[in-house]
Design a protein around this motif. Structure first.
Motif, PDB file in Angstrom:
ATOM      1  N   TRP A  98      -1.112   9.695   4.866  1.00 10.29           N
ATOM      2  CA  TRP A  98      -2.141   9.700   3.825  1.00 10.29           C
ATOM      3  C   TRP A  98      -1.825   8.633   2.792  1.00 10.29           C
ATOM      4  CZ3 TRP A  98      -1.601  11.306  -1.493  1.00 10.29           C
ATOM      5  CH2 TRP A  98      -2.823  11.375  -2.192  1.00 10.29           C
ATOM      6  N   SER A  99      -2.868   8.011   2.292  1.00 10.80           N
ATOM      7  CA  SER A  99      -2.664   7.070   1.193  1.00 10.80           C
ATOM      8  C   SER A  99      -3.650   7.379   0.081  1.00 10.80           C
ATOM      9  CB  SER A  99      -2.864   5.632   1.653  1.00 10.80           C
ATOM     10  OG  SER A  99      -2.822   4.783   0.516  1.00 10.80           O
ATOM     11  N   PRO A 100      -3.174   7.479  -1.138  1.00 15.61           N
ATOM     12  CA  PRO A 100      -4.112   7.698  -2.251  1.00 15.61           C
ATOM     13  C   PRO A 100      -5.025   6.493  -2.447  1.00 15.61           C
ATOM     14  CG  PRO A 100      -1.897   7.279  -3.076  1.00 15.61           C
ATOM     15  CD  PRO A 100      -1.784   7.421  -1.600  1.00 15.61           C
ATOM     16  N   GLU A 101      -4.697   5.373  -1.807  1.00 13.53           N
ATOM     17  CA  GLU A 101      -5.503   4.170  -1.982  1.00 13.53           C
ATOM     18  C   GLU A 101      -6.589   4.043  -0.917  1.00 13.53           C
ATOM     19  OE1 GLU A 101      -2.895   0.774  -2.438  1.00 13.53           O
ATOM     20  OE2 GLU A 101      -1.349   2.090  -3.298  1.00 13.53           O
ATOM     21  N   GLU A 102      -6.539   4.914   0.073  1.00 17.84           N
ATOM     22  CA  GLU A 102      -7.457   4.758   1.203  1.00 17.84           C
ATOM     23  C   GLU A 102      -8.899   5.035   0.783  1.00 17.84           C
ATOM     24  OE1 GLU A 102      -6.604   7.514   4.275  1.00 17.84           O
ATOM     25  OE2 GLU A 102      -7.775   6.465   5.799  1.00 17.84           O
ATOM     26  N   ARG A 103      -9.071   6.062   0.030  1.00 11.81           N
ATOM     27  CA  ARG A 103     -10.417   6.506  -0.330  1.00 11.81           C
ATOM     28  C   ARG A 103     -10.479   6.596  -1.848  1.00 11.81           C
ATOM     29  NH1 ARG A 103      -9.914  10.621   2.493  1.00 11.81           N
ATOM     30  NH2 ARG A 103     -10.545   9.915   4.545  1.00 11.81           N
ATOM     31  N   ARG A 104     -10.040   5.501  -2.434  1.00 13.80           N
ATOM     32  CA  ARG A 104      -9.759   5.507  -3.853  1.00 13.80           C
ATOM     33  C   ARG A 104     -11.000   5.840  -4.681  1.00 13.80           C
ATOM     34  NH1 ARG A 104      -6.587   0.673  -6.908  1.00 13.80           N
ATOM     35  NH2 ARG A 104      -5.245   1.005  -5.108  1.00 13.80           N
ATOM     36  N   GLN A 105     -12.161   5.335  -4.267  1.00 18.62           N
ATOM     37  CA  GLN A 105     -13.352   5.504  -5.094  1.00 18.62           C
ATOM     38  C   GLN A 105     -13.771   6.965  -5.201  1.00 18.62           C
ATOM     39  OE1 GLN A 105     -14.238   3.220  -7.094  1.00 18.62           O
ATOM     40  NE2 GLN A 105     -12.654   1.982  -6.151  1.00 18.62           N
TER      41      GLN A 105
ATOM     42  N   PRO B 149       2.758  -2.788   4.332  1.00 13.24           N
ATOM     43  CA  PRO B 149       1.768  -3.869   4.351  1.00 13.24           C
ATOM     44  C   PRO B 149       0.405  -3.279   4.727  1.00 13.24           C
ATOM     45  CG  PRO B 149       3.738  -4.491   5.597  1.00 13.24           C
ATOM     46  CD  PRO B 149       3.872  -3.041   5.257  1.00 13.24           C
ATOM     47  N   ALA B 150      -0.648  -3.669   3.987  1.00 18.00           N
ATOM     48  CA  ALA B 150      -1.954  -3.025   4.163  1.00 18.00           C
ATOM     49  C   ALA B 150      -2.440  -3.123   5.595  1.00 18.00           C
ATOM     50  CB  ALA B 150      -2.975  -3.652   3.204  1.00 18.00           C
ATOM     51  N   GLU B 151      -2.096  -4.228   6.264  1.00 19.64           N
ATOM     52  CA  GLU B 151      -2.625  -4.410   7.617  1.00 19.64           C
ATOM     53  C   GLU B 151      -1.995  -3.428   8.608  1.00 19.64           C
ATOM     54  OE1 GLU B 151      -1.032  -6.588   5.818  1.00 19.64           O
ATOM     55  OE2 GLU B 151       0.633  -7.512   6.902  1.00 19.64           O
ATOM     56  N   SER B 152      -0.863  -2.844   8.254  1.00 18.66           N
ATOM     57  CA  SER B 152      -0.229  -1.889   9.169  1.00 18.66           C
ATOM     58  C   SER B 152      -0.809  -0.487   9.049  1.00 18.66           C
ATOM     59  CB  SER B 152       1.284  -1.821   8.902  1.00 18.66           C
ATOM     60  OG  SER B 152       1.872  -3.081   9.034  1.00 18.66           O
ATOM     61  N   PHE B 153      -1.584  -0.245   7.982  1.00 18.17           N
ATOM     62  CA  PHE B 153      -1.987   1.139   7.719  1.00 18.17           C
ATOM     63  C   PHE B 153      -2.897   1.698   8.821  1.00 18.17           C
ATOM     64  CE2 PHE B 153      -4.794   4.320   5.672  1.00 18.17           C
ATOM     65  CZ  PHE B 153      -3.825   5.244   5.359  1.00 18.17           C
ATOM     66  N   ALA B 154      -3.863   0.873   9.266  1.00 20.92           N
ATOM     67  CA  ALA B 154      -4.855   1.383  10.224  1.00 20.92           C
ATOM     68  C   ALA B 154      -4.181   1.944  11.468  1.00 20.92           C
ATOM     69  CB  ALA B 154      -5.840   0.271  10.591  1.00 20.92           C
TER      70      ALA B 154
ATOM     71  N   MET C 215       0.859  -1.195   0.000  1.00 24.34           N
ATOM     72  CA  MET C 215       0.000   0.000   0.000  1.00 24.34           C
ATOM     73  C   MET C 215       0.891   1.240   0.000  1.00 24.34           C
ATOM     74  SD  MET C 215      -3.010   0.789   2.732  1.00 24.34           S
ATOM     75  CE  MET C 215      -4.250   2.049   2.437  1.00 24.34           C
ATOM     76  N   GLN C 216       0.589   2.141  -0.938  1.00 23.85           N
ATOM     77  CA  GLN C 216       1.423   3.331  -1.058  1.00 23.85           C
ATOM     78  C   GLN C 216       0.967   4.368  -0.039  1.00 23.85           C
ATOM     79  OE1 GLN C 216       1.335   5.029  -4.959  1.00 23.85           O
ATOM     80  NE2 GLN C 216       3.064   6.392  -4.557  1.00 23.85           N
ATOM     81  N   VAL C 217       1.883   4.849   0.772  1.00 20.55           N
ATOM     82  CA  VAL C 217       1.547   5.780   1.853  1.00 20.55           C
ATOM     83  C   VAL C 217       2.509   6.963   1.799  1.00 20.55           C
ATOM     84  CG1 VAL C 217       1.392   6.063   4.372  1.00 20.55           C
ATOM     85  CG2 VAL C 217       0.656   3.919   3.296  1.00 20.55           C
ATOM     86  N   VAL C 218       1.969   8.154   2.048  1.00 22.44           N
ATOM     87  CA  VAL C 218       2.776   9.363   2.136  1.00 22.44           C
ATOM     88  C   VAL C 218       2.744   9.853   3.573  1.00 22.44           C
ATOM     89  CG1 VAL C 218       2.940  11.777   1.437  1.00 22.44           C
ATOM     90  CG2 VAL C 218       2.368  10.016  -0.260  1.00 22.44           C
ATOM     91  N   VAL C 219       3.906  10.071   4.159  1.00 15.90           N
ATOM     92  CA  VAL C 219       4.007  10.633   5.505  1.00 15.90           C
ATOM     93  C   VAL C 219       4.708  11.977   5.397  1.00 15.90           C
ATOM     94  CG1 VAL C 219       4.961  10.316   7.821  1.00 15.90           C
ATOM     95  CG2 VAL C 219       4.107   8.340   6.535  1.00 15.90           C
ATOM     96  N   THR C 220       4.118  12.994   5.997  1.00 18.71           N
ATOM     97  CA  THR C 220       4.794  14.292   6.054  1.00 18.71           C
ATOM     98  C   THR C 220       4.970  14.691   7.505  1.00 18.71           C
ATOM     99  OG1 THR C 220       2.738  15.576   5.982  1.00 18.71           O
ATOM    100  CG2 THR C 220       3.782  15.087   3.878  1.00 18.71           C
ATOM    101  N   ALA C 221       6.091  15.353   7.781  1.00 15.29           N
ATOM    102  CA  ALA C 221       6.351  15.840   9.135  1.00 15.29           C
ATOM    103  C   ALA C 221       6.960  17.227   9.024  1.00 15.29           C
ATOM    104  CB  ALA C 221       7.305  14.902   9.867  1.00 15.29           C
TER     105      ALA C 221
END
Lengths: 283, 283, 283, 283
Positions: free
Chosen positions: B78-85, B53-58, B1-7
């Motif tokens: 944030w992940s562009p795949e989280e709310r893809r629809q 891994p998708a299970e770690s995202f939550a 799962m592609q995830v973006v983290v900003t700090a």
């Protein structure tokens, strides 16, 4: 009658006086005078746009030619009204045939009301195009493609050219040549959007800037000045991310550039636009 | 799962270590790290793109929020795949309503598969537009139109925004705000062709250059870098000599800019393009 | 202890993780991470600036070399503090000897506290200079002057170079080479004022702009970015109207450029300046 | 005798003919003619540089004034040779006193062989400077500092000014004013290096480009053209990393700019340089 006079000589002393004297003596009203010097080149040039009583026009060319002979100036007299119905074009080419081909077709099909009087090339690549359309062809380049500018101008004089069309002609005209045909008679097709991408490789530069819009510009050449102010027509196309540069160039060369040149030449030939104090204005 | 983290934090010591430790401990693979400093502002920022891994995202969001709380960093996941629809959009406006209106219509008509979650304005001019389309409206400007950037970001957080759309929003986002939503989440409509005409008055500048082609650019905002590399979409139109600047601007604002923004947002929402090492690439 | 780690490899997967894991496991604090991709070249690079306990430094180089061997990355470890007293310089040349000569004299005379470890040239013109000062010389160019970048880097590795000095070296270093020695180790002399005159012929361009001021710029090379932000030192001279371009160039080459390079190298060697997030800052 | 004639009028019909007729009738040889139009402003201008028999000069001014009155043109006649020993200067100021002060001192000390005939300001800040040096002062600005350009030109006419010195005068002269005193009579101090930093905030822009070299440029004003070709003198200074912008500006304003203006004015007053076809050349 609107008349353009150009004079080119080796110094600025004595360039202006005899011509201006003669013109005002003929009843000309001066609309515009521009003088230029290129001290590094020992080249001085003058452009006059005048209003002349129509009956004086016929005599003006031999009279100024005589002054030019005496003063050792290269003098030209031209009026956009002289051959208004079908101006005569010289089409200059190097490698790419598409813009010239589009122009020849537009003339053949009556879209552009002009005559392709001669085709010139510093490379032989477009010769068959001239033959196909029955247009005289002259090679003005040596084995390396170095162009003989004096021959180019001599041929334009000989063929009584109204407009010089640089159809992807990839050589720089010398300042002297530009001034000999100054006043809105040299039309160039640049394969990028001016003034943003003026160089030799505008597709590459726009691509390197990651632009999605590519374009071409048809403009008058006024050598002292950047070409931004002399734009006759521009056309663009937009591509998607990932389109390869080669494909972009192909689309530009085969489709956008020919369209841009034809529409630009049409506007000039139909006298929809003209050059006025270095700027293109609608008539 | 592609995830973006900003700090975002006040110094570069201790910015990277705890977050990177935690992410690698969760099995993340690092695809991209970017760090920035703004020493004049005492502002440091980091962007990570990771594969998780998708299970770690939550669990990741609360865990990093806790690290942020301890280390006094402003952290976002944030992940562009989280709310893809149906990603959620914030539409930011100032005066001009046309681009926002076009976007709201395109959403309503199903052309853009996203939700207009909230509209924000530093001026009240587009409030009625929000009411018309039943979208929450928040004013983020004072009487002079000065925008409260922290409120803007707080509202985007509260509304769980995926993408911030600057629809002729005429204020500069602060670097801190840009980095909080870095990674291809801030989409701007610029009313000129980038990179050639980057200023506040691109119509005037292109007109002063006597161009006949005018355009608009939809691009991601990456504040450290000029916008040339982040172009999502460009569109142009060509005018004739003598067309007045006011008419050109009207045509650009009413027709070309709305089209440009809608098509740009559509490409992002449909994930046809994405930001990859500061550059837009096709997926 | 301040340490710079660079890694270059063929893709961005697996570039960051093993190195970052190892460094944080050694107690390193991360001060800066930069990652770069060159997708056209399939080249990925990473720069880390870390603070490391001094006792860990000795082992770090072989450990990261082993990781590099396993992961097929080109990894380098360097600390400006390792050889603080007399850093080792590689001086790269093409045709012009003046800047290299000035540098060698400044080293000989104790003005610059460093060792000229090796001289490299893509052309043989400066070979006698190396012999005169007893410095090892290696030719890295073929008959046409095309440089072998891999050989250049291999020689720098072999001679344990701290700083690469491009003393009017007229070839572009490849991005891969630049990143291998990233972090403020490659110092270039540009023979014009940056950022105004970045091209290959800055004297000609400034002269064509009819400037009376000419200059040179000593800067770090960071290939992704224009060189404006990495200026170490600039020096200028002013000429009178009518001074010929050849005389201006001569004055620049024989006087201003050598001075500019020597002062720039002195500042780096004395650690008066350093590169911090792509910007030169005073220490 | 070298004479400059300028004429400004509302259209280009009838602008050139009567003046050129008269001048050639007086035995003038035309060295240079330039015509300009500003169609947006309905403003046309002409510049003539002529060689005139010295005995014709005295009558020329009233004769051309009469032509100007009849044809409703604003005509001026000027010769750099008329008041060769001590040309008369108008010094225009806004806020900053340093360049004007340096100029007044250089005149007082005989370094510049000219007379400060009048000081003009759109702000009152330099009034005491005029009083201190016993120079007439005129305020040409309203309460907001908006300058009355017609009053400025009228005062220059009244004081029989040879050269207008813009000593950090922070208003743009209108094109009409520029052409009335065209031919190398308006000298501006720009507080940045031209052509690289042409804007209103050149220190800020060079600083933002992280340059270490800052400069000033003394140049003739020729409003149609960018100022690159009209550079009379440039001077620079170089700073160290970490020097604050305020300190750089102070050093520029208090030291470099005054020097630049004084040396530039000295070169013009001593006729070491002159404007020739829009370019500065050594005499």
């Amino acid at each position: 009658m609107q008349v353009v006079v150009t004079a080119v000589g080796p110094d600025n002393r004595g360039l202006a006086d005899p011509i201006i004297h003669h013109l005002t003596g003929q009843g000309a009203n001066i609309a515009e005078i521009q003088m230029y010097d290129h001290d590094e080149l020992s080249l001085f040039a003058m452009l006059l746009r005048i209003d002349l009583p129509a009956e004086s026009f016929a005599g003006l060319r031999p009279q100024l030619a005589e002054i030019g002979r005496l003063k050792r100036l290269s003098v030209r007299v031209w009026s956009p009204e002289e051959r208004r119905q079908r101006p005569r074009l010289a089409i200059c080419t190097t490698f790419r045939p598409e813009p010239a081909l589009a122009l020849l077709r537009a003339i053949r099909d009556g879209q552009i009301q002009a005559d392709a009087a001669v085709m010139l090339g510093n490379r032989p690549h477009c010769r068959s195009l001239a033959e196909q359309f029955g247009v005289d062809w002259h090679s003005i380049g040596d084995d390396q493609g170095v162009a003989d500018d004096e021959q180019l101008i001599a041929l334009c004089d000989q063929y009584e050219i109204d407009y010089l069309i640089l159809a992807r002609y990839m050589r720089i005209l010398s300042p002297a040549s530009c001034w000999k045909y100054a006043g809105g008679r040299i039309i160039n097709l640049h394969h990028g959007l001016l003034p943003s991408f003026p160089g030799m490789r505008p597709y590459h530069e726009a691509f390197a800037s990651r632009m999605l819009t590519f374009g071409a510009t048809c403009h008058f050449i006024v050598p002292e000045l950047d070409a931004g102010n002399q734009i006759i027509y521009q056309s663009t196309f937009t591509v998607s991310h990932g389109m390869k540069l080669d494909d972009i160039i192909r689309r530009g060369q085969e489709d956008n550039e020919p369209h841009c040149l034809v529409e630009g030449v049409r506007r000039v030939v139909n006298r929809e636009v003209q050059l006025h104090f270095h700027r293109v204005v609608a008539r």
